[in-house]
Design an enzyme around this catalytic site. Structure first.
Site, PDB file in Angstrom:
ATOM      1  N   LYS A  17       0.839  -1.216   0.000  1.00 43.57           N
ATOM      2  CA  LYS A  17       0.000   0.000   0.000  1.00 43.57           C
ATOM      3  C   LYS A  17       0.868   1.258   0.000  1.00 43.57           C
ATOM      4  O   LYS A  17       0.480   2.284  -0.555  1.00 43.57           O
ATOM      5  CB  LYS A  17      -0.934   0.020   1.214  1.00 43.57           C
ATOM      6  CG  LYS A  17      -1.936  -1.104   1.236  1.00 43.57           C
ATOM      7  CD  LYS A  17      -3.280  -0.686   0.700  1.00 43.57           C
ATOM      8  CE  LYS A  17      -4.123  -1.921   0.428  1.00 43.57           C
ATOM      9  NZ  LYS A  17      -5.409  -1.759  -0.100  1.00 43.57           N
ATOM     10  N   LYS A  36      -3.389  -9.230  -7.706  1.00 43.07           N
ATOM     11  CA  LYS A  36      -4.552  -9.712  -6.949  1.00 43.07           C
ATOM     12  C   LYS A  36      -5.787  -8.892  -7.333  1.00 43.07           C
ATOM     13  O   LYS A  36      -5.679  -7.677  -7.515  1.00 43.07           O
ATOM     14  CB  LYS A  36      -4.258  -9.520  -5.448  1.00 43.07           C
ATOM     15  CG  LYS A  36      -5.312 -10.079  -4.537  1.00 43.07           C
ATOM     16  CD  LYS A  36      -5.115  -9.591  -3.100  1.00 43.07           C
ATOM     17  CE  LYS A  36      -5.688  -8.213  -2.865  1.00 43.07           C
ATOM     18  NZ  LYS A  36      -6.607  -8.060  -1.755  1.00 43.07           N
ATOM     19  N   LYS A  56     -10.232  -3.929  -5.174  1.00 36.18           N
ATOM     20  CA  LYS A  56     -11.148  -2.813  -5.404  1.00 36.18           C
ATOM     21  C   LYS A  56     -10.389  -1.639  -5.998  1.00 36.18           C
ATOM     22  O   LYS A  56     -10.843  -0.975  -6.916  1.00 36.18           O
ATOM     23  CB  LYS A  56     -11.772  -2.345  -4.091  1.00 36.18           C
ATOM     24  CG  LYS A  56     -12.578  -3.392  -3.384  1.00 36.18           C
ATOM     25  CD  LYS A  56     -13.254  -2.748  -2.172  1.00 36.18           C
ATOM     26  CE  LYS A  56     -13.712  -3.767  -1.176  1.00 36.18           C
ATOM     27  NZ  LYS A  56     -12.663  -4.146  -0.216  1.00 36.18           N
TER      28      LYS A  56
HETATM   29  N1  AQP Z   1      -8.371 -11.154  -4.731  1.00 37.17           N
HETATM   30  C1  AQP Z   1      -8.829 -11.723  -3.626  1.00 37.17           C
HETATM   31  N2  AQP Z   1      -8.929 -13.072  -3.541  1.00 37.17           N
HETATM   32  C2  AQP Z   1      -9.396 -13.661  -2.407  1.00 37.17           C
HETATM   33  N3  AQP Z   1      -9.815 -12.963  -1.322  1.00 37.17           N
HETATM   34  C3  AQP Z   1      -9.734 -11.619  -1.365  1.00 37.17           C
HETATM   35  N4  AQP Z   1     -10.049 -10.656  -0.484  1.00 37.17           N
HETATM   36  C4  AQP Z   1      -9.770  -9.448  -1.028  1.00 37.17           C
HETATM   37  N5  AQP Z   1      -9.275  -9.586  -2.270  1.00 37.17           N
HETATM   38  C5  AQP Z   1      -9.241 -10.936  -2.517  1.00 37.17           C
HETATM   39  C6  AQP Z   1     -10.610 -10.898   0.845  1.00 37.17           C
HETATM   40  O1  AQP Z   1     -11.841 -10.192   0.924  1.00 37.17           O
HETATM   41  C7  AQP Z   1     -12.058  -9.792   2.273  1.00 37.17           C
HETATM   42  C8  AQP Z   1     -12.455  -8.341   2.312  1.00 37.17           C
HETATM   43  O2  AQP Z   1     -11.378  -7.553   1.798  1.00 37.17           O
HETATM   44  P1  AQP Z   1     -11.186  -6.049   2.245  1.00 37.17           P
HETATM   45  O3  AQP Z   1     -12.379  -5.280   1.861  1.00 37.17           O
HETATM   46  O4  AQP Z   1     -10.862  -5.994   3.672  1.00 37.17           O
HETATM   47  O5  AQP Z   1      -9.986  -5.444   1.540  1.00 37.17           O
HETATM   48  P2  AQP Z   1      -8.756  -5.930   0.775  1.00 37.17           P
HETATM   49  O6  AQP Z   1      -8.207  -7.229   1.234  1.00 37.17           O
HETATM   50  O7  AQP Z   1      -7.789  -4.827   0.836  1.00 37.17           O
HETATM   51  O8  AQP Z   1      -9.466  -6.104  -0.601  1.00 37.17           O
HETATM   52  P3  AQP Z   1      -9.287  -5.354  -1.919  1.00 37.17           P
HETATM   53  O9  AQP Z   1     -10.531  -5.592  -2.697  1.00 37.17           O
HETATM   54  O10 AQP Z   1      -8.013  -5.791  -2.509  1.00 37.17           O
HETATM   55  O11 AQP Z   1      -9.263  -3.814  -1.549  1.00 37.17           O
HETATM   56  P4  AQP Z   1      -8.196  -2.690  -1.792  1.00 37.17           P
HETATM   57  O12 AQP Z   1      -8.079  -2.510  -3.251  1.00 37.17           O
HETATM   58  O13 AQP Z   1      -8.822  -1.510  -1.109  1.00 37.17           O
HETATM   59  O14 AQP Z   1      -6.907  -3.131  -1.154  1.00 37.17           O
HETATM   60  C9  AQP Z   1     -10.781 -10.075   3.033  1.00 37.17           C
HETATM   61  O15 AQP Z   1     -10.950 -11.254   3.795  1.00 37.17           O
HETATM   62  C10 AQP Z   1      -9.753 -10.292   1.942  1.00 37.17           C
HETATM   63  O16 AQP Z   1      -8.744 -11.185   2.338  1.00 37.17           O
END
Ligand code: AQP
Length: 325
Positions: free
Chosen positions: A112, A192, A195
């Site tokens: 990040k 990965k 969002k």
């Molecule tokens: N690509 C992924 N594959 C499997 N699991 C995933 N998770 C996120 N991306 C994947 C799981 O979803 C849950 C909620 O995630 P989050 O909202 O806490 O944020 P994150 O992990 O930071 O997800 P993003 O979508 O990748 O957001 P950004 O772009 O903001 O960093 C968690 O259990 C996560 O492991």
């Protein structure tokens, strides 16, 4: 008594099929076995740049999408982190038992920091401590997450143990639970699904948009022409087939891709139809839920009330053990 389960999702953008396969689908499956707490973690989401005017809409969207995807509010608690201020109080306390060196090792912080060079704030650094507080406030033992969060749960376990050693047995060990799809890659096939990277299919994507996105998604890059044999083992879309398609279709794609019997266009068409079939009912339910914002807000507030009663109890015990009362 059922064990407590805690997990969270950030209202930081569209909930996508990576979140669904990696976490939400597992949450739905575990709902009967555990006493479940699902949290929309808005205090986590403010560690990256965002538009304050959009935050409330994002929170309600996250609630509606999760309910539409199968989280039955009669069987679990769905609430907003900032409605229970004890989360941040416990996080401050846990900061004092968390070694800096452990936080410096966190790969999400490193990733990040690269992604948001202009805004590397202290909240981004201590994010896993707040996450530990989220879980520990409810004495959570089971934490179903995607693979990207495993390192944070391991740290939460260490933090719980450090607190217990210093102030007496208070918190159980939180343990991560992984789904069958712990890491879904983005449509670029390289990063990965996230969002913030825009490489996703949202859980409420329209059929037309699903078709378009999958049509341009990256497959096995070594397969340049239709006649070239492909390798499903390294094709991201084959992974999606495994989670969305019927058994016979998966077997057909697996065999025929290797002999160039099936081309990427047909393979993507089959996948699109199956993704649309799974997501359509979720989108329809979401659309009806999001029209009733009063219901969603009331639900989140009443769930937060139940959480607050538990959180106050935990904090009273924590303060007492620490000599703060
Ligand atoms: N690509 C992924 N594959 C499997 N699991 C995933 N998770 C996120 N991306 C994947 C799981 O979803 C849950 C909620 O995630 P989050 O909202 O806490 O944020 P994150 O992990 O930071 O997800 P993003 O979508 O990748 O957001 P950004 O772009 O903001 O960093 C968690 O259990 C996560 O492991």
């Amino acid at each position: 008594m059922k064990k407590r389960l805690f997990s969270g999702i950030q209202p930081s953008g569209d909930v996508h099929i990576g979140n669904y396969l990696g976490a939400i689908k597992n949450w739905v499956r575990l709902i009967e076995r555990y006493d479940c707490f699902f949290c929309i973690v808005d205090y986590h989401a403010i560690t990256i740049e965002y538009n304050p005017e959009e935050m409330q809409r994002r929170i309600l969207n996250a609630a509606a999408v999760n309910i539409a995807a199968g989280l039955d509010p009669n069987q679990c608690i769905i609430f907003v982190q900032s409605h229970v201020p004890e989360h941040t109080e416990l996080a401050w306390i846990l900061n004092s038992v968390t070694p800096m060196g452990h936080l410096e090792r966190m790969t999400q912080f490193k990733d990040k920091s690269k992604q948001h060079r202009e805004n590397i704030n202290a909240g981004l650094f201590t994010y896993p401590v707040l996450q530990a507080a989220d879980i520990m406030l409810y004495k959570g033992e089971a934490v179903p997450v995607g693979e990207d969060q495993v390192q944070h749960i391991e740290l939460a376990r260490e933090i719980a143990r450090k607190f217990n050693q210093r102030y007496g047995e208070t918190f159980p060990d939180p343990v991560e639970l992984l789904s069958e799809a712990p890491r879904i890659m983005g449509l670029d096939g390289k990063t990965k699904m996230s969002k913030s990277l825009g490489n996703y299919i949202s859980l409420v994507e329209t059929p037309e948009s699903i078709g378009k996105k999958l049509a341009t998604a990256v497959t096995d890059e070594n397969r340049k022409r239709r006649a070239d044999p492909g390798n499903p083992d390294i094709c991201n879309l084959f992974t999606l087939h495994k989670h969305f398609s019927q058994k016979e279709q998966i077997e057909r794609v697996n065999t025929e891709c290797r002999t160039a019997g099936i081309g990427c266009v047909e393979c993507k068409k089959i996948l699109s139809e199956n993704v649309i079939a799974v997501l359509n009912p979720i989108r329809e339910k979401y659309e009806s839920l999001i029209r009733d914002q009063g219901y969603l807000s009331d639900l989140l507030r009443s769930c937060a009330k139940k959480c607050k009663a538990i959180a106050e109890n935990t904090m009273a015990d924590v303060r007492k053990k620490m000599g703060l009362t």
